[in-house]
Design a protein around this motif. Structure first.
Motif, mmCIF file in Angstrom:
data_model
loop_
_atom_site.group_PDB
_atom_site.id
_atom_site.type_symbol
_atom_site.label_atom_id
_atom_site.label_comp_id
_atom_site.label_asym_id
_atom_site.label_seq_id
_atom_site.Cartn_x
_atom_site.Cartn_y
_atom_site.Cartn_z
ATOM 1 N N ARG A 76 37.818 37.264 58.504
ATOM 2 C CA ARG A 76 37.612 36.025 59.266
ATOM 3 C C ARG A 76 36.164 35.908 59.719
ATOM 4 N NH1 ARG A 76 42.560 36.446 60.987
ATOM 5 N NH2 ARG A 76 42.096 37.894 62.656
ATOM 6 N N TYR A 77 35.629 37.005 60.238
ATOM 7 C CA TYR A 77 34.258 37.004 60.728
ATOM 8 C C TYR A 77 33.267 36.702 59.603
ATOM 9 C CZ TYR A 77 29.950 38.484 62.964
ATOM 10 O OH TYR A 77 28.680 38.516 63.464
ATOM 11 N N LEU A 78 33.523 37.273 58.424
ATOM 12 C CA LEU A 78 32.623 37.076 57.284
ATOM 13 C C LEU A 78 32.972 35.837 56.461
ATOM 14 C CD1 LEU A 78 32.312 40.785 56.076
ATOM 15 C CD2 LEU A 78 30.683 39.461 57.445
ATOM 16 N N GLU A 79 34.022 35.127 56.892
ATOM 17 C CA GLU A 79 34.476 33.907 56.213
ATOM 18 C C GLU A 79 34.750 34.156 54.733
ATOM 19 O OE1 GLU A 79 31.543 30.927 57.145
ATOM 20 O OE2 GLU A 79 32.135 30.865 59.257
ATOM 21 N N MET A 80 35.600 35.134 54.478
ATOM 22 C CA MET A 80 35.988 35.461 53.114
ATOM 23 C C MET A 80 37.478 35.781 53.089
ATOM 24 S SD MET A 80 34.221 39.263 52.801
ATOM 25 C CE MET A 80 33.254 38.645 51.518
ATOM 26 N N PRO A 81 38.089 35.783 51.908
ATOM 27 C CA PRO A 81 39.514 36.087 51.824
ATOM 28 C C PRO A 81 39.804 37.522 52.264
ATOM 29 C CG PRO A 81 38.715 35.150 49.760
ATOM 30 C CD PRO A 81 37.520 35.422 50.613
ATOM 31 N N ALA A 82 40.900 37.701 52.976
ATOM 32 C CA ALA A 82 41.278 39.029 53.449
ATOM 33 C C ALA A 82 41.492 39.999 52.291
ATOM 34 C CB ALA A 82 42.536 38.937 54.311
ATOM 35 N N ILE A 83 41.980 39.500 51.166
ATOM 36 C CA ILE A 83 42.224 40.371 50.024
ATOM 37 C C ILE A 83 40.927 40.993 49.520
ATOM 38 C CG2 ILE A 83 42.149 38.533 48.294
ATOM 39 C CD1 ILE A 83 44.430 41.633 48.197
ATOM 40 N N ALA A 84 39.822 40.281 49.619
ATOM 41 C CA ALA A 84 38.528 40.819 49.181
ATOM 42 C C ALA A 84 38.129 42.014 50.052
ATOM 43 C CB ALA A 84 37.456 39.741 49.227
ATOM 44 N N VAL A 85 38.372 41.909 51.340
ATOM 45 C CA VAL A 85 38.065 43.014 52.257
ATOM 46 C C VAL A 85 39.008 44.182 51.984
ATOM 47 C CG1 VAL A 85 37.971 43.730 54.675
ATOM 48 C CG2 VAL A 85 37.142 41.457 54.001
ATOM 49 N N TYR A 86 40.283 43.894 51.774
ATOM 50 C CA TYR A 86 41.259 44.944 51.486
ATOM 51 C C TYR A 86 40.893 45.689 50.200
ATOM 52 C CZ TYR A 86 45.490 47.459 50.426
ATOM 53 O OH TYR A 86 46.374 48.456 50.108
ATOM 54 N N GLU A 87 40.468 44.947 49.183
ATOM 55 C CA GLU A 87 40.095 45.577 47.909
ATOM 56 C C GLU A 87 38.961 46.578 48.093
ATOM 57 O OE1 GLU A 87 39.264 42.081 45.612
ATOM 58 O OE2 GLU A 87 41.287 42.023 44.761
ATOM 59 N N VAL A 88 37.968 46.219 48.871
ATOM 60 C CA VAL A 88 36.832 47.111 49.105
ATOM 61 C C VAL A 88 37.265 48.301 49.966
ATOM 62 C CG1 VAL A 88 34.580 47.312 50.248
ATOM 63 C CG2 VAL A 88 35.073 45.355 48.766
ATOM 64 N N ALA A 89 37.986 48.040 51.048
ATOM 65 C CA ALA A 89 38.391 49.117 51.959
ATOM 66 C C ALA A 89 39.316 50.119 51.280
ATOM 67 C CB ALA A 89 39.066 48.531 53.196
ATOM 68 N N SER A 90 40.158 49.658 50.387
ATOM 69 C CA SER A 90 41.105 50.567 49.737
ATOM 70 C C SER A 90 40.499 51.245 48.507
ATOM 71 C CB SER A 90 42.386 49.825 49.355
ATOM 72 O OG SER A 90 42.122 48.812 48.413
ATOM 73 N N PHE A 91 39.402 50.722 47.983
ATOM 74 C CA PHE A 91 38.767 51.305 46.796
ATOM 75 C C PHE A 91 37.924 52.523 47.155
ATOM 76 C CE2 PHE A 91 35.155 51.657 43.878
ATOM 77 C CZ PHE A 91 35.830 51.864 42.675
ATOM 78 N N TYR A 92 37.105 52.399 48.184
ATOM 79 C CA TYR A 92 36.171 53.462 48.534
ATOM 80 C C TYR A 92 36.842 54.508 49.415
ATOM 81 C CZ TYR A 92 32.472 50.557 46.645
ATOM 82 O OH TYR A 92 31.688 49.813 45.809
ATOM 83 N N THR A 93 36.705 55.794 49.020
ATOM 84 C CA THR A 93 37.360 56.862 49.774
ATOM 85 C C THR A 93 36.705 57.132 51.124
ATOM 86 O OG1 THR A 93 36.035 58.533 48.608
ATOM 87 C CG2 THR A 93 38.204 58.001 47.690
ATOM 88 N N MET A 94 35.551 56.542 51.374
ATOM 89 C CA MET A 94 34.909 56.756 52.669
ATOM 90 C C MET A 94 35.627 55.993 53.783
ATOM 91 S SD MET A 94 31.460 54.584 52.150
ATOM 92 C CE MET A 94 31.483 52.915 51.583
ATOM 93 N N TYR A 95 36.474 55.044 53.402
ATOM 94 C CA TYR A 95 37.215 54.281 54.405
ATOM 95 C C TYR A 95 38.620 54.841 54.568
ATOM 96 C CZ TYR A 95 33.479 50.900 53.782
ATOM 97 O OH TYR A 95 32.258 50.297 53.703
ATOM 98 N N ASN A 96 39.066 54.907 55.801
ATOM 99 C CA ASN A 96 40.430 55.338 56.114
ATOM 100 C C ASN A 96 41.257 54.086 56.375
ATOM 101 O OD1 ASN A 96 39.548 58.050 56.152
ATOM 102 N ND2 ASN A 96 38.898 57.817 58.274
ATOM 103 N N VAL A 97 42.210 53.800 55.482
ATOM 104 C CA VAL A 97 43.068 52.626 55.677
ATOM 105 C C VAL A 97 44.396 53.019 56.319
ATOM 106 C CG1 VAL A 97 41.980 51.224 53.888
ATOM 107 C CG2 VAL A 97 43.887 52.726 53.284
ATOM 108 N N GLU A 98 44.458 54.249 56.755
ATOM 109 C CA GLU A 98 45.568 54.726 57.583
ATOM 110 C C GLU A 98 44.982 55.817 58.462
ATOM 111 O OE1 GLU A 98 47.702 57.797 54.539
ATOM 112 O OE2 GLU A 98 48.084 55.673 54.250
ATOM 113 N N PRO A 99 45.634 56.110 59.580
ATOM 114 C CA PRO A 99 45.074 57.138 60.470
ATOM 115 C C PRO A 99 44.849 58.448 59.711
ATOM 116 C CG PRO A 99 46.880 55.991 61.549
ATOM 117 C CD PRO A 99 46.876 55.536 60.110
#
Length: 118
Positions: A25-48
């Motif tokens: 929302r802040y970057l005015e882009m589709p949420a799926i685009a953010v999810y794709e990046v966050a779930s692709f890179y192992t540096m991000y934790n998408v779960e605790p």
């Protein structure tokens, strides 16, 4: 987006779907685009995750240089498998894609809960 996700993870320790939607929302882009990046890179934790996340590359160059033995040792030593966290919350073990240092294979990275990666 990458910087925004890093800031969110530094603040919260992980990136939930709600946080991904806030970033989108802040970057005015589709949420799926953010999810794709966050779930692709192992540096991000998408779960605790544990306070320290250990990622070991098991792609071919690392596998040929002993990554599978190293992974088995870590699993045995920590008492957990990939994508699991020790009962005390200290360590999470991840199987990673290429960490970009094939010449030094096998490669293992460590990331502390609030972003520092070594």
């Amino acid at each position: 987006m990458i910087a925004a996700l890093a800031i969110a993870q530094n603040e919260l320790g992980w990136i939930s779907k709600d946080v991904m939607e806030d970033v989108a929302r802040y970057l005015e882009m589709p949420a799926i685009a953010v999810y794709e990046v966050a779930s692709f890179y192992t540096m991000y934790n998408v779960e605790p995750a544990g306070r320290c996340k250990i990622t070991i590359c098991t792609n071919l160059p690392c596998a040929l240089s002993g990554a599978n033995r190293a992974a088995q040792h870590l699993q045995q030593r920590l008492g957990i498998g990939f994508n699991e966290t020790t009962p005390d919350g200290a360590f999470t073990l991840k199987e990673g894609e290429c960490l970009g240092a094939c010449g030094d294979a096998p490669v293992c990275g460590e990331q502390h809960a609030h972003g520092r990666f070594s």
